[in-house]
Design a protein around this motif. Structure first.
Motif, mmCIF file in Angstrom:
data_model
loop_
_atom_site.group_PDB
_atom_site.id
_atom_site.type_symbol
_atom_site.label_atom_id
_atom_site.label_comp_id
_atom_site.label_asym_id
_atom_site.label_seq_id
_atom_site.Cartn_x
_atom_site.Cartn_y
_atom_site.Cartn_z
ATOM 1 N N ILE A 87 9.577 13.505 -2.537
ATOM 2 C CA ILE A 87 10.603 13.069 -3.496
ATOM 3 C C ILE A 87 10.481 13.861 -4.789
ATOM 4 C CG2 ILE A 87 11.376 11.160 -4.949
ATOM 5 C CD1 ILE A 87 10.585 9.277 -2.628
ATOM 6 N N ASN A 88 9.257 14.029 -5.257
ATOM 7 C CA ASN A 88 9.052 14.812 -6.480
ATOM 8 C C ASN A 88 9.533 16.243 -6.305
ATOM 9 O OD1 ASN A 88 7.821 15.230 -9.211
ATOM 10 N ND2 ASN A 88 6.534 16.643 -8.044
ATOM 11 N N MET A 89 9.284 16.823 -5.131
ATOM 12 C CA MET A 89 9.729 18.184 -4.867
ATOM 13 C C MET A 89 11.254 18.269 -4.895
ATOM 14 S SD MET A 89 9.192 21.329 -4.366
ATOM 15 C CE MET A 89 7.413 21.400 -4.093
ATOM 16 N N GLU A 90 11.926 17.309 -4.307
ATOM 17 C CA GLU A 90 13.391 17.329 -4.315
ATOM 18 C C GLU A 90 13.935 17.186 -5.736
ATOM 19 O OE1 GLU A 90 15.511 14.806 -1.664
ATOM 20 O OE2 GLU A 90 14.754 15.825 0.130
ATOM 21 N N LEU A 91 13.337 16.309 -6.512
ATOM 22 C CA LEU A 91 13.775 16.141 -7.898
ATOM 23 C C LEU A 91 13.564 17.440 -8.696
ATOM 24 C CD1 LEU A 91 12.358 12.563 -8.578
ATOM 25 C CD2 LEU A 91 14.775 13.182 -8.465
ATOM 26 N N TYR B 190 0.804 -1.220 0.000
ATOM 27 C CA TYR B 190 0.000 0.000 0.000
ATOM 28 C C TYR B 190 0.843 1.279 0.000
ATOM 29 C CZ TYR B 190 -2.772 -3.818 1.847
ATOM 30 O OH TYR B 190 -3.330 -5.045 2.041
ATOM 31 N N ALA B 191 1.853 1.337 0.851
ATOM 32 C CA ALA B 191 2.671 2.552 0.940
ATOM 33 C C ALA B 191 3.473 2.766 -0.337
ATOM 34 C CB ALA B 191 3.599 2.471 2.151
ATOM 35 N N GLY B 192 4.132 1.704 -0.800
ATOM 36 C CA GLY B 192 4.940 1.830 -2.005
ATOM 37 C C GLY B 192 4.121 2.165 -3.232
ATOM 38 N N LEU B 193 2.950 1.551 -3.355
ATOM 39 C CA LEU B 193 2.086 1.826 -4.504
ATOM 40 C C LEU B 193 1.536 3.246 -4.448
ATOM 41 C CD1 LEU B 193 0.180 -1.574 -4.656
ATOM 42 C CD2 LEU B 193 1.766 -0.691 -6.378
ATOM 43 N N SER B 194 1.206 3.715 -3.260
ATOM 44 C CA SER B 194 0.709 5.083 -3.115
ATOM 45 C C SER B 194 1.768 6.096 -3.533
ATOM 46 C CB SER B 194 0.299 5.325 -1.660
ATOM 47 O OG SER B 194 -0.167 6.642 -1.473
ATOM 48 N N ALA B 195 3.010 5.857 -3.106
ATOM 49 C CA ALA B 195 4.103 6.745 -3.513
ATOM 50 C C ALA B 195 4.313 6.697 -5.016
ATOM 51 C CB ALA B 195 5.385 6.346 -2.792
ATOM 52 N N ALA B 196 4.222 5.496 -5.580
ATOM 53 C CA ALA B 196 4.422 5.330 -7.024
ATOM 54 C C ALA B 196 3.359 6.075 -7.826
ATOM 55 C CB ALA B 196 4.407 3.849 -7.386
ATOM 56 N N MET B 197 2.124 6.066 -7.346
ATOM 57 C CA MET B 197 1.070 6.791 -8.054
ATOM 58 C C MET B 197 1.346 8.296 -8.032
ATOM 59 S SD MET B 197 -3.077 6.813 -7.554
ATOM 60 C CE MET B 197 -3.327 5.316 -8.510
ATOM 61 N N THR B 198 1.735 8.812 -6.872
ATOM 62 C CA THR B 198 2.040 10.242 -6.767
ATOM 63 C C THR B 198 3.170 10.616 -7.716
ATOM 64 O OG1 THR B 198 1.336 10.267 -4.450
ATOM 65 C CG2 THR B 198 2.771 12.059 -5.167
ATOM 66 N N LEU B 199 4.205 9.791 -7.764
ATOM 67 C CA LEU B 199 5.349 10.072 -8.636
ATOM 68 C C LEU B 199 5.007 9.845 -10.104
ATOM 69 C CD1 LEU B 199 7.963 8.392 -6.326
ATOM 70 C CD2 LEU B 199 8.050 10.796 -7.045
ATOM 71 N N GLY B 200 4.259 8.811 -10.391
ATOM 72 C CA GLY B 200 3.877 8.531 -11.775
ATOM 73 C C GLY B 200 3.034 9.637 -12.371
#
Length: 332
Positions: free
Chosen positions: A323-327, A46-56
């Protein structure tokens, strides 16, 4: 390959798939030889997939690597997560994976990461099969591993009728004869919460009770009994408690029990990178899910004591956004 070229290929490549064709064992790559990503997420629940959706959704190139061994694999139903209340945990995860993989900059690999290292301005990871990938940022959504006590039948009941959280499971076992397998402050804390859910409550300390006089008075006032006999086993049927068996041969009927069990990190890779742990054994993160190592983030149960699907999803979303903000800040 440039970022723009990657996105163009992702939108036109012949390997494009439909969500209905997805299965948990399939492996996806946006292009045959891609090994370099913006973010690698280790752990695809759940956590990893949620992060992946935000980044994707922010058009970041993301690889999720998941070994397929979630901590709640034995739990029949998930609760206290709005829109998904009562759903089977694996169904929520499969639905989430299908939705996340609609974003063509996100790919999924079934595998186990065995090595992670800082290299230059990024990271390099190696899987059990010897596959090597690189990324600018690394996110651990690896969860924790519960340590089962040496009690016959305990592991068979864990997550089914022996549970850890009244918010996740308490309503379903309300008004039932319930045990609390713990001692001291942890047992007292659980008793105060669970007493609101059932009047028939017993603390099973498996040894001399460790409560203050004030705590004992409160427990007695609320009708909470204490059994100090060590537990030797749990008589159950398909994971549902029938009786708790004690070392002296006595037995006590129960419908359900709460238990406080120790845990360890499911992966030792964060520690190998230098990530610090809290006194509880969780990965130390700030409010944006950043660990103590630059470029390394953590979300979900490995960094949060509130073990639930809802909290895991929330922390994953936060990690992905940060993570997206840092990138963004690194190139804008």
């Amino acid at each position: 390959m440039t970022r723009r070229a990657f996105i163009k290929l992702a939108s036109t490549a012949a390997w494009a798939f439909t969500p209905s064709a997805l299965t948990p064992n399939m492996t996806f790559y946006p292009m045959k030889d891609q090994t370099d990503f913006d973010v690698i997420i280790i752990g695809g629940s759940y956590a990893g997939l949620s992060a992946a959706m935000t980044l994707g959704r922010s058009l970041r190139s993301v690889m999720i690597i998941d070994s397929g061994n979630p901590c709640n694999k034995q739990t029949p139903h998930s609760h206290n997560f709005i829109t998904q209340d009562g759903e089977k945990p694996h169904v929520i995860a499969e639905r989430a994976r299908t939705q996340v993989l609609k974003y063509q900059t996100v790919v999924y690999l079934k595998g186990l990461v065995v090595h992670a290292a800082k290299e230059g301005n990024g990271f390099r990871i190696v899987t059990q099969k010897g596959e090597t990938f690189e990324s600018k940022k690394l996110l651990f959504a690896t969860g924790i591993k519960d340590q089962m006590p040496d009690i016959d039948g305990f592991a068979d009941c864990w997550g089914i009728s022996v549970v850890h959280c009244p918010y996740c499971h308490g309503y379903e076992i309300r008004n039932q004869k319930t045990g609390i397998m713990a001692n001291g402050q942890r047992a007292f804390h659980l008793a105060s919460l669970v007493r609101n859910l059932t009047p028939d409550l017993t603390i099973l300390t498996s040894g001399k009770a460790d409560f203050t006089e004030e705590q004992l008075l409160k427990l007695d006032k609320n009708g909470v009994t204490i059994i100090e006999n060590p537990i030797s086993g749990i008589d159950h049927q398909n994971g549902y408690i029938r009786q708790v068996v004690f070392d002296n041969g006595s037995k006590e009927n129960f419908t359900a029990a709460y238990a406080a069990v120790p845990f360890v990190q499911h992966s030792d890779l964060p520690a190998s990178l230098g990530c610090e742990l809290t006194e509880q054994g969780l990965l130390q993160v700030d409010m944006f899910q950043k660990t103590t190592v630059s470029g390394v983030f953590a979300c979900g149960d490995n960094a949060n004591p509130m073990r639930s699907v809802a909290f895991a999803v929330s922390s994953g979303t936060m990690a992905g956004a940060k993570i997206n903000m840092e990138l963004t800040e690194e190139i804008f």
